[in-house]
Write an enzyme that holds these catalytic residues in place. Structure first.
Site, mmCIF file in Angstrom:
data_model
loop_
_atom_site.group_PDB
_atom_site.id
_atom_site.type_symbol
_atom_site.label_atom_id
_atom_site.label_comp_id
_atom_site.label_asym_id
_atom_site.label_seq_id
_atom_site.Cartn_x
_atom_site.Cartn_y
_atom_site.Cartn_z
ATOM 1 N N LYS A 13 0.840 -1.210 0.000
ATOM 2 C CA LYS A 13 0.000 0.000 0.000
ATOM 3 C C LYS A 13 0.875 1.262 0.000
ATOM 4 O O LYS A 13 0.653 2.180 -0.787
ATOM 5 C CB LYS A 13 -0.918 0.013 1.245
ATOM 6 C CG LYS A 13 -1.778 -1.239 1.391
ATOM 7 C CD LYS A 13 -2.663 -1.193 2.625
ATOM 8 C CE LYS A 13 -1.948 -1.238 3.952
ATOM 9 N NZ LYS A 13 -1.244 -2.494 4.240
ATOM 10 N N ARG A 87 -9.768 0.607 8.814
ATOM 11 C CA ARG A 87 -9.353 -0.752 9.153
ATOM 12 C C ARG A 87 -10.429 -1.496 9.914
ATOM 13 O O ARG A 87 -10.240 -2.658 10.264
ATOM 14 C CB ARG A 87 -8.123 -0.680 10.040
ATOM 15 C CG ARG A 87 -6.798 -0.915 9.331
ATOM 16 C CD ARG A 87 -5.719 -0.743 10.374
ATOM 17 N NE ARG A 87 -4.536 -1.478 10.059
ATOM 18 C CZ ARG A 87 -3.479 -0.959 9.458
ATOM 19 N NH1 ARG A 87 -3.496 0.282 9.037
ATOM 20 N NH2 ARG A 87 -2.412 -1.696 9.250
ATOM 21 N N ARG A 126 12.060 -5.540 4.867
ATOM 22 C CA ARG A 126 11.814 -4.116 4.590
ATOM 23 C C ARG A 126 12.712 -3.193 5.413
ATOM 24 O O ARG A 126 12.982 -3.444 6.576
ATOM 25 C CB ARG A 126 10.354 -3.776 4.907
ATOM 26 C CG ARG A 126 10.077 -2.278 4.855
ATOM 27 C CD ARG A 126 8.633 -1.910 4.923
ATOM 28 N NE ARG A 126 7.962 -2.413 6.100
ATOM 29 C CZ ARG A 126 6.671 -2.343 6.283
ATOM 30 N NH1 ARG A 126 5.901 -1.813 5.351
ATOM 31 N NH2 ARG A 126 6.125 -2.827 7.372
ATOM 32 N N ARG A 161 11.239 -1.280 11.100
ATOM 33 C CA ARG A 161 10.161 -0.926 12.028
ATOM 34 C C ARG A 161 10.093 -1.896 13.211
ATOM 35 O O ARG A 161 10.361 -3.093 13.052
ATOM 36 C CB ARG A 161 8.826 -0.936 11.279
ATOM 37 C CG ARG A 161 8.512 0.405 10.675
ATOM 38 C CD ARG A 161 7.343 0.406 9.757
ATOM 39 N NE ARG A 161 6.176 -0.341 10.179
ATOM 40 C CZ ARG A 161 5.073 -0.448 9.466
ATOM 41 N NH1 ARG A 161 4.984 0.153 8.293
ATOM 42 N NH2 ARG A 161 4.058 -1.153 9.882
ATOM 43 N N ARG A 172 -0.582 -8.766 13.476
ATOM 44 C CA ARG A 172 -1.094 -7.818 12.475
ATOM 45 C C ARG A 172 -1.966 -8.547 11.455
ATOM 46 O O ARG A 172 -3.011 -8.042 11.041
ATOM 47 C CB ARG A 172 0.081 -7.105 11.775
ATOM 48 C CG ARG A 172 0.739 -6.073 12.670
ATOM 49 C CD ARG A 172 2.147 -5.752 12.247
ATOM 50 N NE ARG A 172 2.244 -5.051 10.974
ATOM 51 C CZ ARG A 172 3.387 -4.875 10.331
ATOM 52 N NH1 ARG A 172 4.526 -5.338 10.825
ATOM 53 N NH2 ARG A 172 3.391 -4.230 9.188
HETATM 54 P P1 AP5 Z 1 4.922 -1.627 1.757
HETATM 55 O O1 AP5 Z 1 4.569 -0.794 0.580
HETATM 56 O O2 AP5 Z 1 5.701 -0.988 2.865
HETATM 57 O O3 AP5 Z 1 3.609 -2.386 2.317
HETATM 58 P P2 AP5 Z 1 2.362 -1.829 3.141
HETATM 59 O O4 AP5 Z 1 1.156 -2.490 2.605
HETATM 60 O O5 AP5 Z 1 2.370 -0.325 3.161
HETATM 61 O O6 AP5 Z 1 2.718 -2.464 4.553
HETATM 62 P P3 AP5 Z 1 2.638 -1.880 6.020
HETATM 63 O O7 AP5 Z 1 3.421 -2.846 6.873
HETATM 64 O O8 AP5 Z 1 3.081 -0.436 6.095
HETATM 65 O O9 AP5 Z 1 1.147 -2.000 6.322
HETATM 66 P P4 AP5 Z 1 0.479 -2.088 7.672
HETATM 67 O O10 AP5 Z 1 -0.925 -1.914 7.271
HETATM 68 O O11 AP5 Z 1 0.801 -3.259 8.494
HETATM 69 O O12 AP5 Z 1 1.167 -0.884 8.509
HETATM 70 P P5 AP5 Z 1 0.680 0.569 8.937
HETATM 71 O O13 AP5 Z 1 1.866 1.439 8.954
HETATM 72 O O14 AP5 Z 1 -0.520 0.995 8.157
HETATM 73 O O15 AP5 Z 1 5.717 -2.904 1.211
HETATM 74 C C1 AP5 Z 1 6.238 -3.869 2.116
HETATM 75 C C2 AP5 Z 1 7.593 -4.393 1.574
HETATM 76 O O16 AP5 Z 1 7.360 -5.089 0.348
HETATM 77 C C3 AP5 Z 1 8.611 -3.266 1.234
HETATM 78 O O17 AP5 Z 1 9.909 -3.724 1.537
HETATM 79 C C4 AP5 Z 1 8.451 -3.055 -0.284
HETATM 80 O O18 AP5 Z 1 9.665 -2.630 -0.898
HETATM 81 C C5 AP5 Z 1 8.064 -4.476 -0.742
HETATM 82 N N1 AP5 Z 1 7.153 -4.493 -1.887
HETATM 83 C C6 AP5 Z 1 6.087 -3.658 -2.093
HETATM 84 N N2 AP5 Z 1 5.461 -3.994 -3.223
HETATM 85 C C7 AP5 Z 1 6.130 -5.064 -3.746
HETATM 86 C C8 AP5 Z 1 5.955 -5.862 -4.921
HETATM 87 N N3 AP5 Z 1 4.966 -5.640 -5.787
HETATM 88 N N4 AP5 Z 1 6.813 -6.885 -5.127
HETATM 89 C C9 AP5 Z 1 7.836 -7.141 -4.251
HETATM 90 N N5 AP5 Z 1 8.069 -6.407 -3.134
HETATM 91 C C10 AP5 Z 1 7.209 -5.377 -2.885
HETATM 92 O O19 AP5 Z 1 0.152 0.284 10.433
HETATM 93 C C11 AP5 Z 1 1.057 -0.024 11.481
HETATM 94 C C12 AP5 Z 1 0.286 -0.115 12.804
HETATM 95 O O20 AP5 Z 1 -0.330 1.155 13.120
HETATM 96 C C13 AP5 Z 1 -0.877 -1.117 12.840
HETATM 97 O O21 AP5 Z 1 -0.452 -2.422 13.133
HETATM 98 C C14 AP5 Z 1 -1.736 -0.509 13.971
HETATM 99 O O22 AP5 Z 1 -1.187 -0.787 15.257
HETATM 100 C C15 AP5 Z 1 -1.614 0.980 13.730
HETATM 101 N N6 AP5 Z 1 -2.644 1.501 12.804
HETATM 102 C C16 AP5 Z 1 -2.420 2.051 11.574
HETATM 103 N N7 AP5 Z 1 -3.589 2.421 11.002
HETATM 104 C C17 AP5 Z 1 -4.564 2.084 11.884
HETATM 105 C C18 AP5 Z 1 -5.985 2.185 11.824
HETATM 106 N N8 AP5 Z 1 -6.622 2.728 10.751
HETATM 107 N N9 AP5 Z 1 -6.692 1.711 12.886
HETATM 108 C C19 AP5 Z 1 -6.070 1.178 13.977
HETATM 109 N N10 AP5 Z 1 -4.728 1.037 14.084
HETATM 110 C C20 AP5 Z 1 -3.971 1.494 13.033
#
Ligand code: AP5
Length: 215
Positions: A13, A87, A126, A161, A172
């Site tokens: 994402k 979410r 990552r 992270r 997660r």
């Molecule tokens: P990346 O693009 O970083 O993936 P992502 O989907 O953004 O993954 P996240 O881990 O950031 O998502 P998340 O939802 O767990 O975390 P968030 O920060 O929102 O890609 C991942 C890796 O793959 C990278 O190394 C990239 O280079 C590689 N890659 C990408 N595309 C690729 C491809 N096509 N092929 C190969 N490799 C590829 O949330 C973190 C925490 O915050 C949550 O756990 C929660 O505690 C809290 N939180 C956040 N939002 C909320 C909410 N709305 N409600 C409640 N709690 C929340």
């Protein structure tokens, strides 16, 4: 145009949102990034959410809806990309309400499908530029040998992270399947859902998203 990128941790994402910001002047609203910023800046809220995030559990709806409300009151550019929000079903209802209060609509919800095994591989490989947030991957996009970020051109630290470990990732994923995956049906019923294969190379995924936004 306002869109949601929906998918499990590591679906790509953030990677796709950065591309849309660069190519379409869109504004990325990542609740994960906002919460990490609050944590880094040591605010009361940041301290409260730090442990919850490290365990891989969801922060309360009230906190994240408050964060999004503040951002929607700011600029708009080429539209908003909601990354990691909503979410839960209450967050989805709140987003609909907030957008309609601003006279905005939600134009597309893009579900990025990636199987669990690939998610684990991606997340554990990552790292992120501490200066500009550019995302790297040991396998598919390694940190440049000279240590200079390809996006900002600076040689800062590349960070892993706190929640990118196997135990937090299990939580997660569990949270995703229990609380977030019901949104797939929610937006399908509203005729807004498009699902894409997020497993291919980054460029292929970009093309799939572009096709939806143009269609
Ligand atoms: P990346 O693009 O970083 O993936 P992502 O989907 O953004 O993954 P996240 O881990 O950031 O998502 P998340 O939802 O767990 O975390 P968030 O920060 O929102 O890609 C991942 C890796 O793959 C990278 O190394 C990239 O280079 C590689 N890659 C990408 N595309 C690729 C491809 N096509 N092929 C190969 N490799 C590829 O949330 C973190 C925490 O915050 C949550 O756990 C929660 O505690 C809290 N939180 C956040 N939002 C909320 C909410 N709305 N409600 C409640 N709690 C929340």
């Amino acid at each position: 145009m306002n869109i949601i990128l929906l998918g499990p941790p590591g679906a790509g994402k953030g990677t796709q949102a950065h591309h849309l910001v660069a190519t379409r002047d869109m504004i990325q609203l990542s609740t994960g990034d906002m919460l990490r910023e609050a944590k880094e800046s040591g605010t009361e809220m940041g301290k409260r959410v730090a442990d919850v995030m490290a365990r891989g559990e969801l922060v309360t709806d009230e906190i994240v809806i408050g964060l999004i409300r503040e951002k929607l009151e700011g600029g708009k550019g080429g539209g908003f990309i909601f990354d990691g929000f909503p979410r839960t079903l209450p967050q989805a209802d709140a987003l609909g309400q907030l957008l309609s209060e601003c006279g905005e609509t939600l134009d597309a919800v893009i579900e990025m499908q990636v199987d669990d095994e690939a998610l684990v591989d991606r997340i554990t490989a990552r790292s992120t530029c501490s200066n500009c947030g550019e995302v790297y991957n040991d396998n598919t996009k390694p940190i440049p040998a000279d240590g200079v970020c390809t996006k900002c051109g600076e040689a800062h630290e590349f960070i892993r992270r706190a929640d990118d470990n196997e135990e937090a990732l299990r939580n997660r994923l569990m949270e995703y399947y229990k609380k977030t995956s019901p949104l797939i049906g929610y937006y399908y019923a509203k005729d807004m859902l498009s699902s894409i294969n997020g497993l291919g190379p980054v460029d292929d995924v970009q093309r799939s998203i572009a096709a939806i936004l143009q269609g």
